[in-house]
Design a protein around this motif. Structure first.
Motif, PDB file in Angstrom:
ATOM      1  N   SER A  51       0.852  -1.044  -0.055  1.00  0.00           N
ATOM      2  CA  SER A  51      -0.007   0.169   0.057  1.00  0.00           C
ATOM      3  C   SER A  51       0.697   1.360   0.484  1.00  0.00           C
TER       4      SER A  51
ATOM      5  N   ASP B  44      -4.801  -2.167  -2.037  1.00  0.00           N
ATOM      6  CA  ASP B  44      -5.913  -1.697  -1.529  1.00  0.00           C
ATOM      7  C   ASP B  44      -7.260  -1.454  -1.543  1.00  0.00           C
TER       8      ASP B  44
ATOM      9  N   LYS C 175      -8.479  -3.162   1.239  1.00  0.00           N
ATOM     10  CA  LYS C 175      -8.168  -2.380   2.886  1.00  0.00           C
ATOM     11  C   LYS C 175      -9.580  -0.621   2.435  1.00  0.00           C
TER      12      LYS C 175
ATOM     13  N   SER D 193      -7.753   3.582   6.026  1.00  0.00           N
ATOM     14  CA  SER D 193      -6.430   1.936   5.902  1.00  0.00           C
ATOM     15  C   SER D 193      -5.046   2.420   5.216  1.00  0.00           C
ATOM     16  N   ARG D 194      -5.737   3.017   4.113  1.00  0.00           N
ATOM     17  CA  ARG D 194      -4.532   2.604   2.587  1.00  0.00           C
ATOM     18  C   ARG D 194      -3.481   4.297   3.118  1.00  0.00           C
TER      19      ARG D 194
ATOM     20  N   GLU E  22       1.189  -1.759  11.258  1.00  0.00           N
ATOM     21  CA  GLU E  22       0.723  -0.222  10.290  1.00  0.00           C
ATOM     22  C   GLU E  22       0.082   0.765  11.349  1.00  0.00           C
TER      23      GLU E  22
END
Length: 298
Positions: free
Chosen positions: A31, A91, A94, A98-99, A246
């Motif tokens: 990502s 992505d 997601k 959250s990207r 993340e």
């Protein structure tokens, strides 16, 4: 670009994002890799528009407040809208928040807003530089600059991310942690100063960014401006750099605000300990800058 291979019995340090990576330059997170490449691919579009068409052809002479405002939107909005439309395969699974591209926009958006709203007044009172083009303003700072800063800073920080990552790969076998830190710090300083200097140089032909003493502004003022990036380059690079960690939007926002506060402290220490780099002219423009400045700059 090559594959990472352990050398001399040393394994890459996963805590610095060096594990399971496909390139010395690109991020280990799919990502983040896509997001960095997207922002780099989009940057030439607005650079050509602003510095390759509008400034050289003098089209800005026909601009009023509305035209400058629209230009800012045209430059900044694609940073948010295009990744929503062009969703990478990395992505698709997601949620948008959250990207990486979303977190990058949030981090830079906060940092750039603070920079315009607060730090521009240091340019007015310490560096002797002011904007005189017609524009709607927020805290006596043209709204257009808030938008343009976003695109500029995203471009700068993608370059910083990749070069820092490549440097870390190059030096990760050096046994001394202190030496590795010194090398990275030296590169961050060089890149920060070059970034500040080149930005000042590229807008030299725009007559509505008035500077009292251009030579001093380029040489000394660039060092002042570089303090933005001395803080932001290493801090921003940490966002989603490790596959195992993340970041959330909340964490990203807090980190950006922390970086902004640190820059504010550094800039104000310059104001107190060093002061203005030029003698301020007694003109109406500069009186207005002081009149609408920040309380602690009065």
């Amino acid at each position: 670009m090559g594959k990472t291979k352990p050398q001399n019995g040393h394994k890459p340090d996963s805590s610095r994002g060096l594990k399971n990576i496909e390139s010395f330059w690109l991020a280990p997170s799919p990502s983040k890799r896509w997001g960095e490449l997207f922002f780099l691919a989009y940057s030439p579009v607005w650079i050509i528009l602003c510095l390759g068409i509008i400034v050289p052809l003098g089209l800005y002479e026909r601009f009023g407040k509305l035209e400058y405002f629209v230009l800012g939107l045209i430059v900044a909005l694609p940073c948010f809208l295009l990744p929503l439309i062009i969703v990478s395969k990395e992505d698709k699974s997601k949620p948008w928040y959250s990207r990486y591209w979303a977190k990058a926009n949030v981090w830079i958006g906060i940092f750039g807003f603070v920079g315009n709203y607060f730090w521009t007044h240091y340019f007015y009172t310490v560096l002797g530089a002011t904007y005189t083009f017609p524009s709607w303003r927020l805290n006596n700072v043209p709204l257009t600059t808030y938008f343009l800063t976003h695109a500029y800073f995203l471009f700068y920080h993608m370059i910083s991310n990749m070069t820092l990552r490549r440097l870390r790969h190059a030096i990760h076998n050096i046994p001394s942690r202190v030496l590795r830190l010194f090398i990275q710090s030296a590169w961050i300083f060089i890149l920060s100063y070059l970034t500040a200097f080149m930005e000042a140089l590229t807008i030299a032909n725009f007559p509505y960014y008035q500077i009292v003493n251009r030579e001093v502004f380029y040489k000394v003022g660039s060092l002042f401006y570089a303090m933005y990036f001395l803080v932001s380059f290493p801090m921003f690079s940490r966002v989603d750099e490790m596959l195992s960690n993340e970041w959330t939007i909340s964490q990203t926002s807090i980190d950006s605000l922390g970086a902004a506060m640190l820059v504010t402290i550094l800039l104000d220490l310059w104001r107190i300990l060093i002061g203005p780099i030029v003698t301020m002219p007694n003109t109406q423009t500069y009186k207005q800058c002081l009149a609408y400045g920040l309380p602690w700059l009065a």
